[in-house]
Design an enzyme around this catalytic site. Structure first.
Site, PDB file in Angstrom:
ATOM      1  N   TYR A 228       0.850  -1.209   0.000  1.00 58.04           N
ATOM      2  CA  TYR A 228       0.000   0.000   0.000  1.00 58.04           C
ATOM      3  C   TYR A 228       0.877   1.249   0.000  1.00 58.04           C
ATOM      4  O   TYR A 228       1.841   1.335   0.753  1.00 58.04           O
ATOM      5  CB  TYR A 228      -0.899   0.022   1.250  1.00 58.04           C
ATOM      6  CG  TYR A 228      -2.328  -0.326   0.910  1.00 58.04           C
ATOM      7  CD1 TYR A 228      -3.007   0.367  -0.077  1.00 58.04           C
ATOM      8  CD2 TYR A 228      -2.994  -1.338   1.601  1.00 58.04           C
ATOM      9  CE1 TYR A 228      -4.322   0.046  -0.395  1.00 58.04           C
ATOM     10  CE2 TYR A 228      -4.305  -1.656   1.285  1.00 58.04           C
ATOM     11  CZ  TYR A 228      -4.964  -0.961   0.288  1.00 58.04           C
ATOM     12  OH  TYR A 228      -6.252  -1.260  -0.027  1.00 58.04           O
TER      13      TYR A 228
ATOM     14  N   GLU B  77      -0.489   4.879  -0.594  1.00 56.84           N
ATOM     15  CA  GLU B  77      -1.221   6.126  -0.853  1.00 56.84           C
ATOM     16  C   GLU B  77      -0.312   7.334  -0.688  1.00 56.84           C
ATOM     17  O   GLU B  77       0.473   7.409   0.263  1.00 56.84           O
ATOM     18  CB  GLU B  77      -2.401   6.288   0.111  1.00 56.84           C
ATOM     19  CG  GLU B  77      -3.613   5.522  -0.299  1.00 56.84           C
ATOM     20  CD  GLU B  77      -3.724   4.222   0.439  1.00 56.84           C
ATOM     21  OE1 GLU B  77      -2.659   3.659   0.775  1.00 56.84           O
ATOM     22  OE2 GLU B  77      -4.856   3.768   0.660  1.00 56.84           O
TER      23      GLU B  77
ATOM     24  N   ASP C  24      -5.994  13.341 -25.380  1.00 56.03           N
ATOM     25  CA  ASP C  24      -6.086  11.957 -24.926  1.00 56.03           C
ATOM     26  C   ASP C  24      -5.428  11.120 -26.016  1.00 56.03           C
ATOM     27  O   ASP C  24      -6.014  10.858 -27.069  1.00 56.03           O
ATOM     28  CB  ASP C  24      -7.561  11.567 -24.739  1.00 56.03           C
ATOM     29  CG  ASP C  24      -7.710  10.135 -24.232  1.00 56.03           C
ATOM     30  OD1 ASP C  24      -6.750   9.348 -24.382  1.00 56.03           O
ATOM     31  OD2 ASP C  24      -8.787   9.812 -23.702  1.00 56.03           O
TER      32      ASP C  24
ATOM     33  N   THR D 137      -3.506   5.928 -21.830  1.00 56.99           N
ATOM     34  CA  THR D 137      -3.370   4.616 -21.211  1.00 56.99           C
ATOM     35  C   THR D 137      -1.992   4.098 -21.620  1.00 56.99           C
ATOM     36  O   THR D 137      -1.322   4.684 -22.467  1.00 56.99           O
ATOM     37  CB  THR D 137      -4.468   3.638 -21.688  1.00 56.99           C
ATOM     38  OG1 THR D 137      -4.515   3.665 -23.114  1.00 56.99           O
ATOM     39  CG2 THR D 137      -5.823   4.003 -21.124  1.00 56.99           C
TER      40      THR D 137
ATOM     41  N   LYS E 107      -1.825   0.227 -24.967  1.00 59.17           N
ATOM     42  CA  LYS E 107      -2.223   0.136 -26.376  1.00 59.17           C
ATOM     43  C   LYS E 107      -0.943   0.142 -27.231  1.00 59.17           C
ATOM     44  O   LYS E 107      -0.147  -0.782 -27.110  1.00 59.17           O
ATOM     45  CB  LYS E 107      -3.201   1.263 -26.709  1.00 59.17           C
ATOM     46  CG  LYS E 107      -4.491   1.179 -25.865  1.00 59.17           C
ATOM     47  CD  LYS E 107      -5.516   2.195 -26.261  1.00 59.17           C
ATOM     48  CE  LYS E 107      -6.841   1.978 -25.542  1.00 59.17           C
ATOM     49  NZ  LYS E 107      -7.010   2.768 -24.319  1.00 59.17           N
TER      50      LYS E 107
ATOM     51  N   ARG F 271      -1.849  -2.728 -18.435  1.00 59.84           N
ATOM     52  CA  ARG F 271      -3.035  -1.879 -18.325  1.00 59.84           C
ATOM     53  C   ARG F 271      -2.707  -0.816 -17.285  1.00 59.84           C
ATOM     54  O   ARG F 271      -2.189  -1.116 -16.213  1.00 59.84           O
ATOM     55  CB  ARG F 271      -4.246  -2.697 -17.874  1.00 59.84           C
ATOM     56  CG  ARG F 271      -4.528  -3.897 -18.741  1.00 59.84           C
ATOM     57  CD  ARG F 271      -5.930  -4.407 -18.561  1.00 59.84           C
ATOM     58  NE  ARG F 271      -6.825  -3.556 -19.315  1.00 59.84           N
ATOM     59  CZ  ARG F 271      -7.027  -3.660 -20.630  1.00 59.84           C
ATOM     60  NH1 ARG F 271      -6.389  -4.571 -21.329  1.00 59.84           N
ATOM     61  NH2 ARG F 271      -7.846  -2.858 -21.247  1.00 59.84           N
TER      62      ARG F 271
HETATM   63  N1  DSN Z   1     -11.655   0.566 -24.955  1.00 58.85           N
HETATM   64  C1  DSN Z   1     -10.711   1.409 -25.655  1.00 58.85           C
HETATM   65  C2  DSN Z   1     -10.668   1.114 -27.106  1.00 58.85           C
HETATM   66  O1  DSN Z   1     -10.908  -0.014 -27.472  1.00 58.85           O
HETATM   67  O2  DSN Z   1     -10.384   1.994 -27.905  1.00 58.85           O
HETATM   68  C3  DSN Z   1     -10.967   2.842 -25.396  1.00 58.85           C
HETATM   69  O3  DSN Z   1     -10.915   3.064 -24.037  1.00 58.85           O
END
Ligand code: DSN
Length: 444
Positions: free
Chosen positions: A53, A55, A198, A224, A227, A233
């Protein structure tokens, strides 16, 4: 407690994980927001760091025992700053939606006007889509994508002047062009709005130099990490120099919004470590080559699909993804093609297209991306084979029409799924795809 391996402790879960590994090995993962992480990222993610933990932030924790976690988080922050050329990075958001929520908490008050790309035109749920917190607590004025894939910036500017947004989003989940950072910055600056990029979809391409970096145009960047960036993630919120010039307290506001502002509490330290690993990998010459190959593959695939007579939104792609426009086969046809592709060994996702005559549940398009197959080493000549398979699969479903009645539609899709699972031509394609995939092992 006995020291047992997963296989010894829970053979059922262990077997299912092996099955998922086999599924990934034998098929083509072409959902554009997915990838195959490295062994090193997986190792960090599966580490003992999950037990702690923490925080707070490095040097300011609510719990003891965080000296080592502090070093890990600082490394992740420094690598993010170096990779994206920004002065501040918060690496704690658990995923994209918490990251974007933190931005709202940092710069908006309930009731403020916000603008984002319309969900059905490829925008993200958190950018003001109906039915989400972002439209419930803020006044959402979406901007739209035309049928040809372009954004009418004159119209966006008029709406921005009329509605005076506090925040404008640039970036989307299903947009096959370069994100228009410069155009949106001119509008945001004119009306005094915060501009937030974003870049979840293109973060890896940005680091590789295969997509422009928004840092000089926007105040805040969210992304994120799983990707094109090919990490675990997770997500990050970064503040640019332009953001600090607009509000010198912006970085503090973002950090406070992530914690203790209410988006989340204890950070996931194993995830932070894996993000640090992914960022290190992303700054190598190999990754630069990877990012450029992702785009080359996407362009080659879009071209090959067009040559097969398949309609592609905006006539191609400038990034890692493309949208097949299926409106010629009636409303909602994406449902049929997605399922048929899956049966043939290609995992893609049904998706709305600009001005879709149908709904997100039964969209009229399909989204395909090249990040994961490029990680496996596939190149332009393999894209031609994939286009051929997609065309053959489409041939099997192109005469189907989705019925209008909602109840009948559910029954129709259920029956279709049973029938298509028995389709011999798709079984043959699956075998051919498996053979190709056997030449491109996964990185783990
Ligand atoms: N779920 C993502 C995507 O597939 O583009 C977006 O958050």
């Amino acid at each position: 407690m006995k020291k047992l391996t997963l296989q010894e402790q829970d053979p059922e879960i262990a077997a299912l994980i092996r099955q998922e590994l086999q599924r990934r090995q034998d098929g083509l993962e072409m959902i554009p927001s997915e990838n195959h992480t490295s062994l090193a990222v997986l190792e960090a993610l599966g580490s003992v760091l999950t037990d702690k933990y923490s925080e707070g932030y490095p040097g300011k924790r609510y719990y003891a025992g965080n000296d080592i976690v502090d070093k890990i988080e600082i490394l992740a922050q420094e690598r993010a700053k170096q990779a994206f050329l920004v002065p501040h990075a918060n690496v704690q958001p658990l995923s994209g939606t918490p990251a974007n929520t933190a931005v709202y908490l940092a710069v908006c008050e309930p009731g403020d006007v916000i603008m984002g790309q319309n969900l059905a035109d490829g925008g993200h749920l958190t950018h003001g889509a109906k039915g989400t917190f972002s439209a419930r607590f803020y006044k959402s004025v979406p901007y739209y994508v035309e049928k040809d894939g372009s954004i009418d910036f004159k119209k966006v500017r008029q709406d921005a002047i009329e509605h005076k947004p506090r925040l404008i989003w640039v970036g989307a989940s299903a947009y096959p062009k370069l994100f228009p950072f410069k155009e949106m910055a001119e509008i945001a600056d004119e009306v005094g709005a915060y501009l937030v990029a974003d870049i979840a979809h293109v973060a890896g391409l940005v680091i590789a130099g295969a997509h422009p970096n928004p840092a000089e145009y926007v105040h805040i960047i969210t992304t994120t990490t799983h990707k094109t960036l090919r990490g675990p993630r997770g997500a990050m919120v970064m503040v640019t120099q332009k953001g600090l010039d607009k509000d010198p307290d912006l970085a503090k506001k973002i950090d406070k919004a992530v914690f203790p502002g209410g988006v989340q509490a204890g950070p996931h330290n194993h995830q932070t470590a894996a993000i640090a690993v992914a960022l290190k990998e992303a700054m190598t010459p190999e990754f630069k080559e990877y990012g450029h190959q992702v785009v080359k593959n996407a362009k080659a695939l879009a071209l090959a699909l067009i040559e097969k007579g398949i309609e592609i939104v905006s006539g191609g792609t400038e990034n890692h993804l493309m949208l097949i426009d299926l409106t010629a086969y009636g409303k909602g046809h994406g449902v049929f093609l997605e399922e048929a592709l899956e049966r043939a060994g290609i995992t893609a996702n049904k998706n709305t297209v600009p001005k879709d005559p149908s709904s997100p549940f039964y969209p009229s398009g399909l989204r395909l991306g090249t990040p994961a197959i490029t990680t496996r080493g596939m190149k332009e000549e393999d894209m031609k084979k994939i286009a051929e398979w997609v065309a053959r699969v489409l041939e099997e479903v192109k005469d189907l029409r989705l019925v209008e009645d909602k109840k009948e539609r559910v029954l129709q899709v259920r029956q279709f799924k049973k029938d298509i699972a028995e389709n011999q031509k798709l079984k043959d394609i699956k075998q051919e795809i498996k053979e190709l995939c056997s030449k491109f092992p996964l990185p783990y």
